[in-house]
Write a protein that holds these residues in place. Structure first.
Motif, PDB file in Angstrom:
ATOM      1  N   GLU A  40       0.871  -1.167   0.000  1.00 28.54           N
ATOM      2  CA  GLU A  40       0.000   0.000   0.000  1.00 28.54           C
ATOM      3  C   GLU A  40       0.906   1.214   0.000  1.00 28.54           C
ATOM      4  O   GLU A  40       1.920   1.228   0.690  1.00 28.54           O
ATOM      5  N   PHE A  41       0.573   2.213  -0.794  1.00 27.19           N
ATOM      6  CA  PHE A  41       1.388   3.420  -0.766  1.00 27.19           C
ATOM      7  C   PHE A  41       0.525   4.655  -0.904  1.00 27.19           C
ATOM      8  O   PHE A  41      -0.622   4.582  -1.324  1.00 27.19           O
ATOM      9  N   ARG A  42       1.094   5.772  -0.501  1.00 29.78           N
ATOM     10  CA  ARG A  42       0.391   7.053  -0.595  1.00 29.78           C
ATOM     11  C   ARG A  42       1.376   8.143  -0.958  1.00 29.78           C
ATOM     12  O   ARG A  42       2.548   8.093  -0.565  1.00 29.78           O
ATOM     13  N   LEU A  43       0.889   9.092  -1.723  1.00 24.57           N
ATOM     14  CA  LEU A  43       1.675  10.264  -2.097  1.00 24.57           C
ATOM     15  C   LEU A  43       0.977  11.481  -1.527  1.00 24.57           C
ATOM     16  O   LEU A  43      -0.225  11.665  -1.725  1.00 24.57           O
ATOM     17  N   ASP A  44       1.718  12.299  -0.827  1.00 20.27           N
ATOM     18  CA  ASP A  44       1.185  13.555  -0.320  1.00 20.27           C
ATOM     19  C   ASP A  44       0.786  14.448  -1.497  1.00 20.27           C
ATOM     20  O   ASP A  44       1.237  14.224  -2.623  1.00 20.27           O
ATOM     21  N   PRO A  45      -0.021  15.458  -1.239  1.00 20.64           N
ATOM     22  CA  PRO A  45      -0.406  16.375  -2.312  1.00 20.64           C
ATOM     23  C   PRO A  45       0.815  16.893  -3.079  1.00 20.64           C
ATOM     24  O   PRO A  45       1.809  17.293  -2.484  1.00 20.64           O
ATOM     25  N   PHE A  46       0.735  16.791  -4.393  1.00 23.34           N
ATOM     26  CA  PHE A  46       1.740  17.290  -5.336  1.00 23.34           C
ATOM     27  C   PHE A  46       3.089  16.569  -5.239  1.00 23.34           C
ATOM     28  O   PHE A  46       4.065  17.019  -5.838  1.00 23.34           O
ATOM     29  N   ALA A  47       3.160  15.440  -4.520  1.00 27.17           N
ATOM     30  CA  ALA A  47       4.404  14.660  -4.428  1.00 27.17           C
ATOM     31  C   ALA A  47       4.585  13.811  -5.686  1.00 27.17           C
ATOM     32  O   ALA A  47       3.628  13.506  -6.398  1.00 27.17           O
ATOM     33  N   ILE A  59       0.216  -4.311 -10.798  1.00 27.26           N
ATOM     34  CA  ILE A  59      -1.099  -3.693 -10.949  1.00 27.26           C
ATOM     35  C   ILE A  59      -1.278  -2.729  -9.792  1.00 27.26           C
ATOM     36  O   ILE A  59      -1.024  -3.088  -8.636  1.00 27.26           O
ATOM     37  N   TRP A  60      -1.680  -1.513 -10.108  1.00 25.09           N
ATOM     38  CA  TRP A  60      -2.033  -0.529  -9.073  1.00 25.09           C
ATOM     39  C   TRP A  60      -3.533  -0.341  -9.079  1.00 25.09           C
ATOM     40  O   TRP A  60      -4.132  -0.134 -10.127  1.00 25.09           O
ATOM     41  N   ARG A  61      -4.139  -0.371  -7.922  1.00 28.71           N
ATOM     42  CA  ARG A  61      -5.545   0.002  -7.732  1.00 28.71           C
ATOM     43  C   ARG A  61      -5.504   1.353  -7.037  1.00 28.71           C
ATOM     44  O   ARG A  61      -5.074   1.453  -5.881  1.00 28.71           O
ATOM     45  N   ILE A  62      -5.880   2.423  -7.740  1.00 24.97           N
ATOM     46  CA  ILE A  62      -5.868   3.764  -7.167  1.00 24.97           C
ATOM     47  C   ILE A  62      -7.071   3.859  -6.227  1.00 24.97           C
ATOM     48  O   ILE A  62      -8.212   3.688  -6.665  1.00 24.97           O
ATOM     49  N   THR A  63      -6.820   4.082  -4.940  1.00 23.21           N
ATOM     50  CA  THR A  63      -7.906   4.067  -3.947  1.00 23.21           C
ATOM     51  C   THR A  63      -8.369   5.452  -3.531  1.00 23.21           C
ATOM     52  O   THR A  63      -9.475   5.589  -3.001  1.00 23.21           O
ATOM     53  N   SER A  64      -7.559   6.480  -3.773  1.00 23.16           N
ATOM     54  CA  SER A  64      -8.004   7.853  -3.505  1.00 23.16           C
ATOM     55  C   SER A  64      -7.134   8.823  -4.288  1.00 23.16           C
ATOM     56  O   SER A  64      -5.996   8.513  -4.637  1.00 23.16           O
ATOM     57  N   GLY A  65      -7.687   9.988  -4.555  1.00 27.25           N
ATOM     58  CA  GLY A  65      -6.938  11.045  -5.218  1.00 27.25           C
ATOM     59  C   GLY A  65      -6.892  10.887  -6.730  1.00 27.25           C
ATOM     60  O   GLY A  65      -7.601  10.068  -7.313  1.00 27.25           O
ATOM     61  N   VAL A  77      -3.415   9.515 -17.171  1.00 27.29           N
ATOM     62  CA  VAL A  77      -4.134  10.185 -16.095  1.00 27.29           C
ATOM     63  C   VAL A  77      -4.932   9.133 -15.327  1.00 27.29           C
ATOM     64  O   VAL A  77      -5.605   8.290 -15.931  1.00 27.29           O
ATOM     65  N   VAL A  78      -4.823   9.158 -13.983  1.00 23.90           N
ATOM     66  CA  VAL A  78      -5.531   8.183 -13.148  1.00 23.90           C
ATOM     67  C   VAL A  78      -6.299   8.882 -12.035  1.00 23.90           C
ATOM     68  O   VAL A  78      -5.930   9.982 -11.609  1.00 23.90           O
ATOM     69  N   THR A  79      -7.350   8.229 -11.586  1.00 27.20           N
ATOM     70  CA  THR A  79      -8.158   8.743 -10.488  1.00 27.20           C
ATOM     71  C   THR A  79      -8.657   7.567  -9.659  1.00 27.20           C
ATOM     72  O   THR A  79      -8.553   6.407 -10.083  1.00 27.20           O
ATOM     73  N   ALA A  80      -9.189   7.852  -8.477  1.00 26.46           N
ATOM     74  CA  ALA A  80      -9.672   6.801  -7.579  1.00 26.46           C
ATOM     75  C   ALA A  80     -10.581   5.841  -8.331  1.00 26.46           C
ATOM     76  O   ALA A  80     -11.454   6.265  -9.093  1.00 26.46           O
ATOM     77  N   GLY A  81     -10.350   4.547  -8.141  1.00 23.45           N
ATOM     78  CA  GLY A  81     -11.123   3.506  -8.800  1.00 23.45           C
ATOM     79  C   GLY A  81     -10.430   2.901 -10.004  1.00 23.45           C
ATOM     80  O   GLY A  81     -10.796   1.819 -10.453  1.00 23.45           O
ATOM     81  N   ASP A  82      -9.407   3.574 -10.536  1.00 22.57           N
ATOM     82  CA  ASP A  82      -8.711   3.055 -11.713  1.00 22.57           C
ATOM     83  C   ASP A  82      -7.795   1.895 -11.353  1.00 22.57           C
ATOM     84  O   ASP A  82      -7.229   1.838 -10.253  1.00 22.57           O
ATOM     85  N   LEU A  83      -7.617   0.987 -12.307  1.00 23.05           N
ATOM     86  CA  LEU A  83      -6.631  -0.086 -12.243  1.00 23.05           C
ATOM     87  C   LEU A  83      -5.589   0.189 -13.316  1.00 23.05           C
ATOM     88  O   LEU A  83      -5.939   0.489 -14.457  1.00 23.05           O
ATOM     89  N   VAL A 101      -4.446  13.478  -0.722  1.00 25.38           N
ATOM     90  CA  VAL A 101      -3.529  12.340  -0.772  1.00 25.38           C
ATOM     91  C   VAL A 101      -3.954  11.400  -1.902  1.00 25.38           C
ATOM     92  O   VAL A 101      -5.139  11.146  -2.096  1.00 25.38           O
ATOM     93  N   LEU A 102      -2.985  10.917  -2.673  1.00 29.79           N
ATOM     94  CA  LEU A 102      -3.220   9.886  -3.672  1.00 29.79           C
ATOM     95  C   LEU A 102      -2.742   8.584  -3.057  1.00 29.79           C
ATOM     96  O   LEU A 102      -1.593   8.476  -2.646  1.00 29.79           O
ATOM     97  N   SER A 103      -3.622   7.599  -2.952  1.00 27.55           N
ATOM     98  CA  SER A 103      -3.218   6.324  -2.366  1.00 27.55           C
ATOM     99  C   SER A 103      -3.548   5.187  -3.318  1.00 27.55           C
ATOM    100  O   SER A 103      -4.425   5.307  -4.174  1.00 27.55           O
ATOM    101  N   ALA A 104      -2.815   4.097  -3.162  1.00 28.14           N
ATOM    102  CA  ALA A 104      -2.988   2.958  -4.061  1.00 28.14           C
ATOM    103  C   ALA A 104      -2.550   1.669  -3.383  1.00 28.14           C
ATOM    104  O   ALA A 104      -1.777   1.683  -2.419  1.00 28.14           O
ATOM    105  N   LEU A 105      -3.044   0.576  -3.913  1.00 29.25           N
ATOM    106  CA  LEU A 105      -2.617  -0.768  -3.534  1.00 29.25           C
ATOM    107  C   LEU A 105      -1.877  -1.325  -4.732  1.00 29.25           C
ATOM    108  O   LEU A 105      -2.381  -1.282  -5.863  1.00 29.25           O
ATOM    109  N   SER A 106      -0.679  -1.837  -4.515  1.00 22.69           N
ATOM    110  CA  SER A 106       0.143  -2.415  -5.574  1.00 22.69           C
ATOM    111  C   SER A 106       0.232  -3.914  -5.371  1.00 22.69           C
ATOM    112  O   SER A 106       0.511  -4.380  -4.270  1.00 22.69           O
TER     113      SER A 106
END
Length: 113
Positions: A40-47, A59-65, A77-83, A101-106
Protein backbone atom coordinates in the motif's frame (compact mmCIF):
# COMPACT_ATOMS: atom_id res chain seq x y z
CA UNK A 1 -8.46 -22.63 9.10
CA UNK A 2 -5.79 -22.64 6.37
CA UNK A 3 -7.93 -21.87 3.31
CA UNK A 4 -8.43 -18.28 4.51
CA UNK A 5 -5.75 -16.53 6.55
CA UNK A 6 -5.14 -13.09 7.92
CA UNK A 7 -2.14 -11.17 6.66
CA UNK A 8 -0.40 -8.32 8.46
CA UNK A 9 1.11 -5.09 7.23
CA UNK A 10 4.51 -3.83 8.33
CA UNK A 11 5.32 -0.31 9.43
CA UNK A 12 4.70 2.61 7.10
CA UNK A 13 8.09 3.72 5.76
CA UNK A 14 9.28 6.69 3.70
CA UNK A 15 10.11 5.63 0.14
CA UNK A 16 10.94 9.13 -1.10
CA UNK A 17 9.86 12.62 0.04
CA UNK A 18 6.07 12.64 0.32
CA UNK A 19 5.80 8.94 -0.57
CA UNK A 20 4.98 6.35 2.12
CA UNK A 21 4.86 2.57 1.56
CA UNK A 22 3.63 -0.32 3.66
CA UNK A 23 4.54 -3.92 2.71
CA UNK A 24 2.62 -7.04 3.63
CA UNK A 25 4.85 -8.68 6.21
CA UNK A 26 3.46 -12.15 6.73
CA UNK A 27 0.64 -14.62 6.49
CA UNK A 28 -0.70 -16.19 9.71
CA UNK A 29 0.61 -19.67 8.73
CA UNK A 30 4.42 -19.42 8.32
CA UNK A 31 4.41 -22.44 5.96
CA UNK A 32 2.21 -20.64 3.43
CA UNK A 33 3.98 -18.60 0.76
CA UNK A 34 2.30 -15.63 -0.89
CA UNK A 35 2.92 -15.69 -4.69
CA UNK A 36 2.62 -11.90 -5.01
CA UNK A 37 4.05 -8.83 -3.31
CA UNK A 38 1.44 -6.47 -1.88
CA UNK A 39 2.21 -2.86 -1.07
CA UNK A 40 0.00 0.00 0.00
CA UNK A 41 1.39 3.42 -0.77
CA UNK A 42 0.39 7.05 -0.59
CA UNK A 43 1.68 10.26 -2.10
CA UNK A 44 1.18 13.56 -0.32
CA UNK A 45 -0.41 16.37 -2.31
CA UNK A 46 1.74 17.29 -5.34
CA UNK A 47 4.40 14.66 -4.43
CA UNK A 48 6.19 12.60 -7.09
CA UNK A 49 7.53 9.07 -6.56
CA UNK A 50 11.06 8.15 -7.62
CA UNK A 51 11.28 6.72 -11.17
CA UNK A 52 12.20 3.04 -11.00
CA UNK A 53 11.85 -0.31 -12.76
CA UNK A 54 11.78 -3.92 -11.59
CA UNK A 55 11.48 -7.39 -13.14
CA UNK A 56 7.90 -7.83 -11.88
CA UNK A 57 4.52 -7.22 -13.48
CA UNK A 58 2.51 -4.79 -11.36
CA UNK A 59 -1.10 -3.69 -10.95
CA UNK A 60 -2.03 -0.53 -9.07
CA UNK A 61 -5.55 0.00 -7.73
CA UNK A 62 -5.87 3.76 -7.17
CA UNK A 63 -7.91 4.07 -3.95
CA UNK A 64 -8.00 7.85 -3.50
CA UNK A 65 -6.94 11.04 -5.22
CA UNK A 66 -5.83 11.61 -8.79
CA UNK A 67 -2.59 11.99 -10.68
CA UNK A 68 -0.45 10.73 -13.54
CA UNK A 69 1.45 7.50 -14.16
CA UNK A 70 4.54 8.39 -16.16
CA UNK A 71 6.45 5.78 -18.19
CA UNK A 72 9.09 5.82 -20.92
CA UNK A 73 6.37 5.96 -23.58
CA UNK A 74 4.08 8.62 -22.14
CA UNK A 75 1.70 9.36 -19.31
CA UNK A 76 -1.68 8.10 -18.14
CA UNK A 77 -4.13 10.18 -16.09
CA UNK A 78 -5.53 8.18 -13.15
CA UNK A 79 -8.16 8.74 -10.49
CA UNK A 80 -9.67 6.80 -7.58
CA UNK A 81 -11.12 3.51 -8.80
CA UNK A 82 -8.71 3.05 -11.71
CA UNK A 83 -6.63 -0.09 -12.24
CA UNK A 84 -3.23 0.35 -13.89
CA UNK A 85 -1.17 -2.51 -15.38
CA UNK A 86 2.61 -1.94 -15.56
CA UNK A 87 4.95 -4.04 -17.69
CA UNK A 88 8.12 -5.45 -16.09
CA UNK A 89 11.52 -3.82 -16.62
CA UNK A 90 10.00 -0.50 -17.73
CA UNK A 91 10.74 2.74 -15.87
CA UNK A 92 7.66 4.26 -14.22
CA UNK A 93 6.61 6.65 -11.47
CA UNK A 94 3.50 8.32 -10.10
CA UNK A 95 2.75 12.01 -9.66
CA UNK A 96 0.00 13.34 -7.37
CA UNK A 97 -1.64 16.21 -9.29
CA UNK A 98 -4.06 17.26 -6.57
CA UNK A 99 -4.36 18.75 -3.10
CA UNK A 100 -5.58 15.42 -1.61
CA UNK A 101 -3.53 12.34 -0.77
CA UNK A 102 -3.22 9.89 -3.67
CA UNK A 103 -3.22 6.32 -2.37
CA UNK A 104 -2.99 2.96 -4.06
CA UNK A 105 -2.62 -0.77 -3.53
CA UNK A 106 0.14 -2.42 -5.57
CA UNK A 107 0.17 -6.11 -6.45
CA UNK A 108 3.29 -7.39 -8.23
CA UNK A 109 4.54 -10.77 -9.32
CA UNK A 110 7.29 -12.32 -11.39
CA UNK A 111 6.04 -14.42 -14.25
CA UNK A 112 6.60 -18.13 -13.73
CA UNK A 113 9.03 -19.56 -16.28
Amino acid sequence: MKNAQLMSLGDMTVYSPGVLVQHVEKIADPETACPVELIEFRLDPFAVSTPHSHPSHEIWRITSGHGRVITDDGELVVTAGDLVFLQPDRTHHLENCGSDVLSALSISWKEAR
